[in-house]
Design a protein around this motif. Structure first.
Motif, short mmCIF file in Angstrom:
data_model
loop_
_atom_site.label_atom_id
_atom_site.label_comp_id
_atom_site.label_asym_id
_atom_site.label_seq_id
_atom_site.Cartn_x
_atom_site.Cartn_y
_atom_site.Cartn_z
N SER A 6 43.32 40.48 34.70
CA SER A 6 42.67 39.45 33.89
C SER A 6 42.44 39.95 32.46
CB SER A 6 41.36 38.98 34.52
OG SER A 6 40.46 40.05 34.60
N ASP A 63 49.36 37.82 40.73
CA ASP A 63 48.25 38.50 41.40
C ASP A 63 48.08 37.90 42.79
OD1 ASP A 63 46.01 39.94 42.04
OD2 ASP A 63 44.64 38.84 40.73
N GLU A 64 48.68 38.52 43.78
CA GLU A 64 48.61 38.03 45.16
C GLU A 64 48.88 36.52 45.20
OE1 GLU A 64 48.18 39.30 48.18
OE2 GLU A 64 47.87 41.38 47.63
N ALA A 65 49.83 36.08 44.38
CA ALA A 65 50.04 34.64 44.21
C ALA A 65 50.78 34.03 45.40
CB ALA A 65 50.83 34.39 42.95
N SER A 107 50.89 42.30 41.87
CA SER A 107 49.83 42.96 42.63
C SER A 107 49.94 42.48 44.07
CB SER A 107 48.47 42.64 42.03
OG SER A 107 47.68 41.93 42.92
N THR A 124 42.56 42.78 40.15
CA THR A 124 42.39 41.49 39.46
C THR A 124 41.67 41.69 38.13
OG1 THR A 124 42.41 40.30 41.54
CG2 THR A 124 41.42 39.15 39.67
N TYR A 168 47.78 33.38 39.71
CA TYR A 168 46.87 33.88 40.75
C TYR A 168 46.58 32.77 41.74
CZ TYR A 168 43.54 31.48 37.72
OH TYR A 168 42.91 30.52 36.97
N ASP A 169 45.87 33.14 42.76
CA ASP A 169 45.58 32.22 43.85
C ASP A 169 44.50 31.22 43.40
OD1 ASP A 169 45.57 31.22 46.42
OD2 ASP A 169 44.00 32.60 47.08
N LYS A 170 44.95 30.14 42.78
CA LYS A 170 44.00 29.17 42.19
C LYS A 170 43.34 28.31 43.25
CE LYS A 170 45.75 28.20 37.63
NZ LYS A 170 47.10 27.92 37.24
#
Ligand SMILES: Nc1ncnc2c1ncn2[C@@H]1O[C@H](COP(=O)(O)OP(=O)(O)OP(=O)(O)O)[C@@H](O)[C@H]1O
Length: 290
Positions: free
Chosen positions: A48, A154-156, A186, A44, A82-84
């Motif tokens: 980022s 990202d691991e979304a 990712s 991450t 990403y995992d928001k």
């Protein structure tokens, strides 16, 4: 639209802790890159930086040759999914998709609508009332429909069930044919996703451990099985990652060049050369590095 990504001697520090240590890496335009690493490896952090969410402590990140940090023209070419945390998001999913279409220059609303159908996303519900899997689907829809030249997931897909993830993987491959871009995925779901990757990047404890085309990685990883003595002799000058023995039979996982001469030698010795999955290589390469 697609773009290359280049990291030159990138270090990221959080106070004294180095999350990334002198990482240099080029991600070729138009390829699907799998980014893998153990928990806390720095995935991450790396992503980022590419999305210019923060500045590296040392080094630089270039998109198509120009620095991305504080460079709006390059920043809008990167979509970082990403995992928001949507706990406070009371807007409807439809509104968030519409907002994304305004600030994403390549956004395709027709494609977003097809994806809404595919994922059966209830677009009129407030986002904080959507299930976790539906929130992930919303992120994925925005990420795919943005058609950003550099698209990062990202691991979304956390929380998406297996059928929904399958739809996502198929969409990536289908859309990549007509709207080629540079993907960075990712993931911890290595065995599930490896078929998507053109290129594999492994980071471990903030350092770059491997950066190779997927085909090279799969051809370099092999299991050598046969009589323990023969296997030991054959693999003595190779990088051995793991071994298992049952009676007099041994199987050794190696990582290295197995050229035709070496393969013929194995054949003559009655040794069997088998494939090794990316997941197994990842487990043992990172184990060895530690
Ligand atoms: N804001 C921060 N302040 C201090 N340390 C941080 C910060 N963000 C990340 N770190 C540290 O940097 C290291 C890398 O974290 P990062 O989130 O990049 O790892 P990751 O590979 O994405 O991990 P995971 O697979 O568990 O999500 C970790 O040791 C983490 O604790």
């Amino acid at each position: 639209m697609t773009a290359s990504v280049q990291l030159n001697h990138v270090t990221l520090k959080f106070k004294k802790f180095e999350a990334l240590k002198d990482v240099s890496l080029t991600l070729e335009a138009g390829k699907i890159h799998g980014l893998i690493g153990r928990n806390g490896a720095g995935k991450t952090s790396l992503l980022s930086l590419i999305a210019a969410f923060r500045q590296p402590t040392f080094g630089e990140i270039l998109i198509d040759g120009s620095p991305v940090f504080e460079n709006p023209e390059k920043m809008e070419q990167v979509a970082f999914v990403y995992d928001k945390d949507y706990k406070e998001e009371t807007e409807k999913a439809k509104k968030l998709i519409a907002l994304a279409s305004h600030y994403r220059p390549h956004f395709d609303m027709e494609y977003a609508e097809q994806l809404i159908e595919r994922f059966k996303l209830p677009v009129n519900k407030p986002v904080n009332k959507l299930s976790k899997g539906m929130q992930s689907a919303l992120n994925v829809i925005i990420g795919l429909a943005s058609r950003a030249p550099v698209t990062i997931f990202d691991e979304a897909y956390l929380g998406m069930d297996a059928p929904a993830r399958e739809i996502f993987y198929k969409e990536i491959l289908k859309d990549q044919e007509e709207h080629t871009r540079t993907f960075i995925l990712s993931t911890h779901l290595v065995s599930e996703m490896d078929y998507l990757f053109d290129h594999v990047v492994i980071i471990d404890q903030g350092k770059l451990l491997l950066n190779e085309p997927y085909e090279t990685v799969s051809s370099r990883g092999a299991s050598i099985t046969g009589s323990a003595e023969q296997v030991d002799a054959f693999t003595s000058d190779m990088k051995r990652l793991n071994e298992q023995q049952l009676g007099g039979t041994k199987s050794v996982m190696v990582y290295g060049d197995l050229d035709d001469a070496k393969r013929q030698e194995a054949h003559a010795l009655g040794l069997e050369i088998g494939p090794v999955s990316l997941q197994d290589l990842f487990i043992h390469l990172t184990e060895e590095a530690n």
